[in-house]
Design a protein around this motif. Structure first.
Motif, mmCIF file in Angstrom:
data_model
loop_
_atom_site.group_PDB
_atom_site.id
_atom_site.type_symbol
_atom_site.label_atom_id
_atom_site.label_comp_id
_atom_site.label_asym_id
_atom_site.label_seq_id
_atom_site.Cartn_x
_atom_site.Cartn_y
_atom_site.Cartn_z
ATOM 1 N N THR A 26 52.669 -4.501 -86.896
ATOM 2 C CA THR A 26 52.408 -3.547 -85.821
ATOM 3 C C THR A 26 52.471 -4.273 -84.486
ATOM 4 O O THR A 26 52.178 -5.476 -84.408
ATOM 5 N N PHE A 27 52.875 -3.560 -83.459
ATOM 6 C CA PHE A 27 52.964 -4.168 -82.142
ATOM 7 C C PHE A 27 52.671 -3.107 -81.091
ATOM 8 O O PHE A 27 52.967 -1.928 -81.285
ATOM 9 N N TYR A 28 52.074 -3.579 -79.996
ATOM 10 C CA TYR A 28 51.556 -2.691 -78.982
ATOM 11 C C TYR A 28 51.885 -3.214 -77.597
ATOM 12 O O TYR A 28 51.995 -4.416 -77.372
ATOM 13 N N THR A 29 51.969 -2.300 -76.657
ATOM 14 C CA THR A 29 52.008 -2.724 -75.277
ATOM 15 C C THR A 29 50.599 -3.157 -74.878
ATOM 16 O O THR A 29 49.605 -2.671 -75.428
ATOM 17 N N ASP A 30 50.510 -4.060 -73.935
ATOM 18 C CA ASP A 30 49.211 -4.666 -73.596
ATOM 19 C C ASP A 30 48.168 -3.635 -73.168
ATOM 20 O O ASP A 30 46.976 -3.776 -73.478
ATOM 21 N N SER A 31 48.596 -2.597 -72.490
ATOM 22 C CA SER A 31 47.634 -1.656 -71.922
ATOM 23 C C SER A 31 46.909 -0.821 -72.972
ATOM 24 O O SER A 31 45.905 -0.179 -72.651
ATOM 25 N N VAL A 32 47.412 -0.797 -74.206
ATOM 26 C CA VAL A 32 46.760 0.016 -75.237
ATOM 27 C C VAL A 32 46.153 -0.815 -76.360
ATOM 28 O O VAL A 32 45.509 -0.267 -77.261
ATOM 29 N N LYS A 33 46.388 -2.113 -76.328
ATOM 30 C CA LYS A 33 45.819 -2.971 -77.377
ATOM 31 C C LYS A 33 44.306 -2.802 -77.423
ATOM 32 O O LYS A 33 43.656 -2.707 -76.389
ATOM 33 N N SER A 34 43.747 -2.765 -78.598
ATOM 34 C CA SER A 34 42.317 -2.595 -78.892
ATOM 35 C C SER A 34 41.855 -1.152 -78.717
ATOM 36 O O SER A 34 40.731 -0.816 -79.081
ATOM 37 N N ARG A 35 42.725 -0.284 -78.162
ATOM 38 C CA ARG A 35 42.352 1.130 -78.026
ATOM 39 C C ARG A 35 43.167 2.027 -78.951
ATOM 40 O O ARG A 35 42.671 3.033 -79.440
ATOM 41 N N PHE A 36 44.439 1.692 -79.167
ATOM 42 C CA PHE A 36 45.330 2.502 -79.991
ATOM 43 C C PHE A 36 45.610 1.775 -81.301
ATOM 44 O O PHE A 36 45.712 0.542 -81.330
ATOM 45 N N THR A 37 45.760 2.554 -82.366
ATOM 46 C CA THR A 37 46.122 2.006 -83.664
ATOM 47 C C THR A 37 47.249 2.838 -84.261
ATOM 48 O O THR A 37 47.094 4.054 -84.443
ATOM 49 N N ILE A 38 48.347 2.177 -84.585
ATOM 50 C CA ILE A 38 49.477 2.858 -85.208
ATOM 51 C C ILE A 38 49.430 2.614 -86.710
ATOM 52 O O ILE A 38 49.038 1.534 -87.173
ATOM 53 N N SER A 39 49.800 3.624 -87.467
ATOM 54 C CA SER A 39 49.836 3.499 -88.922
ATOM 55 C C SER A 39 50.927 4.420 -89.455
ATOM 56 O O SER A 39 51.417 5.293 -88.734
ATOM 57 N N ARG A 40 51.292 4.219 -90.713
ATOM 58 C CA ARG A 40 52.307 5.093 -91.295
ATOM 59 C C ARG A 40 52.005 5.336 -92.760
ATOM 60 O O ARG A 40 51.414 4.491 -93.451
ATOM 61 N N ASP A 41 52.423 6.499 -93.212
ATOM 62 C CA ASP A 41 52.278 6.914 -94.606
ATOM 63 C C ASP A 41 53.692 7.190 -95.108
ATOM 64 O O ASP A 41 54.233 8.270 -94.878
#
Length: 121
Positions: free
Chosen positions: A56-71
């Motif tokens: 998983t990878f995130y832009t810095d502004s959302v790290k620790s606030r957003f979580t991506i997942s997939r099914d």
């Protein structure tokens, strides 16, 4: 052909949470990602996830606030958005493909129609 359909957008007060979903029809693609576009701004990368879900990878502004997942069984990708800020307000787009650079919008082959997220301060 792959079709992506987002859902889960809405209006929330700052500090609140939303979960966006993206249902994909057709084949499972390598990278699935979320981008967003605010009025008058360019589309920007938010988060991405590998086929297995291990990467998983995130832009810095959302790290620790957003979580991506997939099914993968249901061909669905999610993004859980917590501690939302006013500056998170945008139309959020789901994207899928085999990007060379996962944060580059032009590398993605398939896009959803977008879902509006509005955060009031």
């Amino acid at each position: 052909q792959v079709q992506l359909v987002e859902s889960g957008g809405g209006s929330v007060q700052a500090g609140g949470s939303l979960r966006l979903s993206c249902a994909a029809s057709g084949r499972t693609l390598s990278i699935m990602a979320w981008f967003r576009q605010a009025p008058g701004k360019e589309r920007e990368f938010v988060a991405g996830i590998s086929r297995s879900g291990a990467g998983t990878f995130y832009t810095d502004s959302v790290k620790s606030r957003f979580t991506i997942s997939r099914d993968n069984a249901n061909n669905t990708v999610y993004v859980q958005m917590n501690r939302l800020k006013f500056e998170d307000t945008a139309v959020y787009y789901c994207a899928a493909g085999t990007p060379v650079i996962p944060s580059r919008a032009s590398d993605y082959d398939y896009w959803g129609q977008g879902t509006q997220v509005t955060v009031s301060s």
